[in-house]
Write a protein that holds these residues in place. Structure first.
Motif, PDB file in Angstrom:
ATOM      1  N   GLU A 108      18.730  18.308   3.136  1.00 23.61           N
ATOM      2  CA  GLU A 108      17.364  18.172   3.635  1.00 23.61           C
ATOM      3  C   GLU A 108      17.020  16.714   3.890  1.00 23.61           C
ATOM      4  OE1 GLU A 108      14.910  20.097   0.716  1.00 23.61           O
ATOM      5  OE2 GLU A 108      15.428  22.073   1.477  1.00 23.61           O
ATOM      6  N   ILE A 109      16.256  16.501   4.942  1.00 21.83           N
ATOM      7  CA  ILE A 109      15.679  15.189   5.232  1.00 21.83           C
ATOM      8  C   ILE A 109      14.180  15.353   5.012  1.00 21.83           C
ATOM      9  CG2 ILE A 109      15.240  13.432   6.983  1.00 21.83           C
ATOM     10  CD1 ILE A 109      17.774  14.446   8.421  1.00 21.83           C
ATOM     11  N   LYS A 110      13.673  14.721   3.984  1.00 17.81           N
ATOM     12  CA  LYS A 110      12.255  14.879   3.644  1.00 17.81           C
ATOM     13  C   LYS A 110      11.347  13.973   4.474  1.00 17.81           C
ATOM     14  CE  LYS A 110      12.573  17.885   0.264  1.00 17.81           C
ATOM     15  NZ  LYS A 110      11.934  19.168   0.262  1.00 17.81           N
ATOM     16  N   GLU A 111      11.889  12.862   4.972  1.00 22.12           N
ATOM     17  CA  GLU A 111      11.070  11.933   5.755  1.00 22.12           C
ATOM     18  C   GLU A 111      10.765  12.554   7.127  1.00 22.12           C
ATOM     19  OE1 GLU A 111      13.002   8.045   5.837  1.00 22.12           O
ATOM     20  OE2 GLU A 111      14.088   8.755   4.069  1.00 22.12           O
ATOM     21  N   ASP A 112       9.571  12.307   7.617  1.00 24.17           N
ATOM     22  CA  ASP A 112       9.173  12.837   8.923  1.00 24.17           C
ATOM     23  C   ASP A 112       9.383  11.772   9.981  1.00 24.17           C
ATOM     24  OD1 ASP A 112       8.151  14.185  11.050  1.00 24.17           O
ATOM     25  OD2 ASP A 112       6.289  14.762  10.062  1.00 24.17           O
ATOM     26  N   MET A 117       6.992  10.209  17.753  1.00 25.66           N
ATOM     27  CA  MET A 117       7.193  11.016  18.956  1.00 25.66           C
ATOM     28  C   MET A 117       6.002  11.954  19.181  1.00 25.66           C
ATOM     29  SD  MET A 117      10.260  13.623  19.988  1.00 25.66           S
ATOM     30  CE  MET A 117      11.512  12.363  19.926  1.00 25.66           C
ATOM     31  N   GLU A 118       5.473  12.530  18.103  1.00 22.52           N
ATOM     32  CA  GLU A 118       4.295  13.398  18.221  1.00 22.52           C
ATOM     33  C   GLU A 118       3.115  12.638  18.832  1.00 22.52           C
ATOM     34  OE1 GLU A 118       2.896  15.477  14.804  1.00 22.52           O
ATOM     35  OE2 GLU A 118       4.883  16.306  14.383  1.00 22.52           O
ATOM     36  N   LYS A 119       2.904  11.419  18.352  1.00 24.44           N
ATOM     37  CA  LYS A 119       1.798  10.613  18.882  1.00 24.44           C
ATOM     38  C   LYS A 119       2.007  10.306  20.357  1.00 24.44           C
ATOM     39  CE  LYS A 119       0.556   8.819  14.430  1.00 24.44           C
ATOM     40  NZ  LYS A 119       0.940   7.968  13.371  1.00 24.44           N
ATOM     41  N   ARG A 123      -0.341  11.440  23.445  1.00 23.37           N
ATOM     42  CA  ARG A 123      -0.862  10.414  24.346  1.00 23.37           C
ATOM     43  C   ARG A 123      -0.457  10.690  25.804  1.00 23.37           C
ATOM     44  NH1 ARG A 123       1.302   6.542  21.771  1.00 23.37           N
ATOM     45  NH2 ARG A 123       3.095   6.211  23.118  1.00 23.37           N
ATOM     46  N   GLU A 124       0.800  11.002  26.041  1.00 22.57           N
ATOM     47  CA  GLU A 124       1.295  11.139  27.405  1.00 22.57           C
ATOM     48  C   GLU A 124       1.050  12.523  28.026  1.00 22.57           C
ATOM     49  OE1 GLU A 124       5.278   9.722  27.977  1.00 22.57           O
ATOM     50  OE2 GLU A 124       4.905   7.936  26.742  1.00 22.57           O
ATOM     51  N   PHE A 125       1.021  13.548  27.208  1.00 23.02           N
ATOM     52  CA  PHE A 125       0.902  14.900  27.740  1.00 23.02           C
ATOM     53  C   PHE A 125      -0.377  15.617  27.326  1.00 23.02           C
ATOM     54  CE2 PHE A 125       5.418  13.921  27.523  1.00 23.02           C
ATOM     55  CZ  PHE A 125       5.859  14.279  28.785  1.00 23.02           C
ATOM     56  N   GLY A 126      -1.158  15.002  26.437  1.00 18.70           N
ATOM     57  CA  GLY A 126      -2.365  15.653  25.956  1.00 18.70           C
ATOM     58  C   GLY A 126      -2.060  16.880  25.111  1.00 18.70           C
ATOM     59  N   PHE A 127      -0.860  16.927  24.544  1.00 20.15           N
ATOM     60  CA  PHE A 127      -0.392  18.069  23.766  1.00 20.15           C
ATOM     61  C   PHE A 127      -0.448  17.718  22.290  1.00 20.15           C
ATOM     62  CE2 PHE A 127       2.840  20.716  21.757  1.00 20.15           C
ATOM     63  CZ  PHE A 127       2.648  21.944  22.366  1.00 20.15           C
ATOM     64  N   LYS A 128      -1.249  18.445  21.525  1.00 19.06           N
ATOM     65  CA  LYS A 128      -1.401  18.191  20.089  1.00 19.06           C
ATOM     66  C   LYS A 128      -0.390  19.051  19.338  1.00 19.06           C
ATOM     67  CE  LYS A 128      -3.921  16.785  16.461  1.00 19.06           C
ATOM     68  NZ  LYS A 128      -3.245  15.756  15.750  1.00 19.06           N
ATOM     69  N   SER A 130       1.262  20.867  16.364  1.00 21.73           N
ATOM     70  CA  SER A 130       0.794  21.386  15.076  1.00 21.73           C
ATOM     71  C   SER A 130       1.931  21.448  14.056  1.00 21.73           C
ATOM     72  CB  SER A 130       0.162  22.762  15.241  1.00 21.73           C
ATOM     73  OG  SER A 130       1.102  23.656  15.802  1.00 21.73           O
ATOM     74  N   ASP A 131       3.164  21.545  14.531  1.00 21.74           N
ATOM     75  CA  ASP A 131       4.301  21.590  13.621  1.00 21.74           C
ATOM     76  C   ASP A 131       5.578  21.343  14.413  1.00 21.74           C
ATOM     77  OD1 ASP A 131       5.623  21.812  11.236  1.00 21.74           O
ATOM     78  OD2 ASP A 131       5.220  23.933  10.930  1.00 21.74           O
TER      79      ASP A 131
END
Length: 158
Positions: A108-112, A117-119, A123-128, A130-131
């Motif tokens: 397992e990799i616990k770090e996110d 990339m989510e931000k 910002r670029e696609f207006g896509f929020k 959620s997971d």
């Protein structure tokens, strides 16, 4: 463990469900074997060991409900079956996995690592987002070392 069970009980109650003895037994097995990424049959066998009267269908229903409520995550490591992994309390997203295609070991990799990339996606696609979940398939350190050792021995014999 009691604290974790209490938290999950509150999650269930908030969504209109009760923590039945069968669900609690299933959760306890998942908590006790958190690193093992058990499949439904493995969960069932461990639950049945403690609660002999529980049925396989009950364990399946408990796992499906817990998955639908995002208390556990149903995952597939490419071995043909669904496995179950508890979601971490301290992280908003599912953790990531390193899956060895030789021996089947899962780390397992616990770090996110994907938050930047989510931000950018938002910002670029207006896509929020959620997971997200990310699984890396490859060869683990131990299998790589065995392969290297085999290669060295083969060269020494030639």
């Amino acid at each position: 463990m009691a604290e974790h069970i209490d938290k999950i009980n509150r999650q269930l109650l908030n969504k209109g469900y009760k923590l039945t003895p069968q669900r609690e037994a299933t959760l306890r097995v998942l908590l006790e074997n958190e690193k093992d990424h058990l499949n439904a049959e493995e969960v069932y066998l461990l639950v049945k060991h403690k609660y002999p009267n529980i049925g396989l269908a009950t364990v399946y229903r408990s796992l499906e409900l817990l998955s639908e409520l995002h208390i556990v995550e149903k995952i597939n490591f490419g071995d043909g079956g669904a496995r179950f992994d508890l979601r971490s309390d301290d992280q908003p997203h599912m953790h990531h996995h390193l899956i060895c295609t030789r021996c089947g070991k899962v780390e397992e990799i616990k770090e996110d690592w994907l938050l930047p990339m989510e931000k950018r996606i938002e910002r670029e696609f207006g896509f929020k987002v959620s997971d997200h979940r990310l699984d890396f398939h490859g060869v683990c350190r131990e299998c790589n070392a065995l392969e290297l050792e085999k290669s060295r021995k083969a060269k020494a014999v030639s």
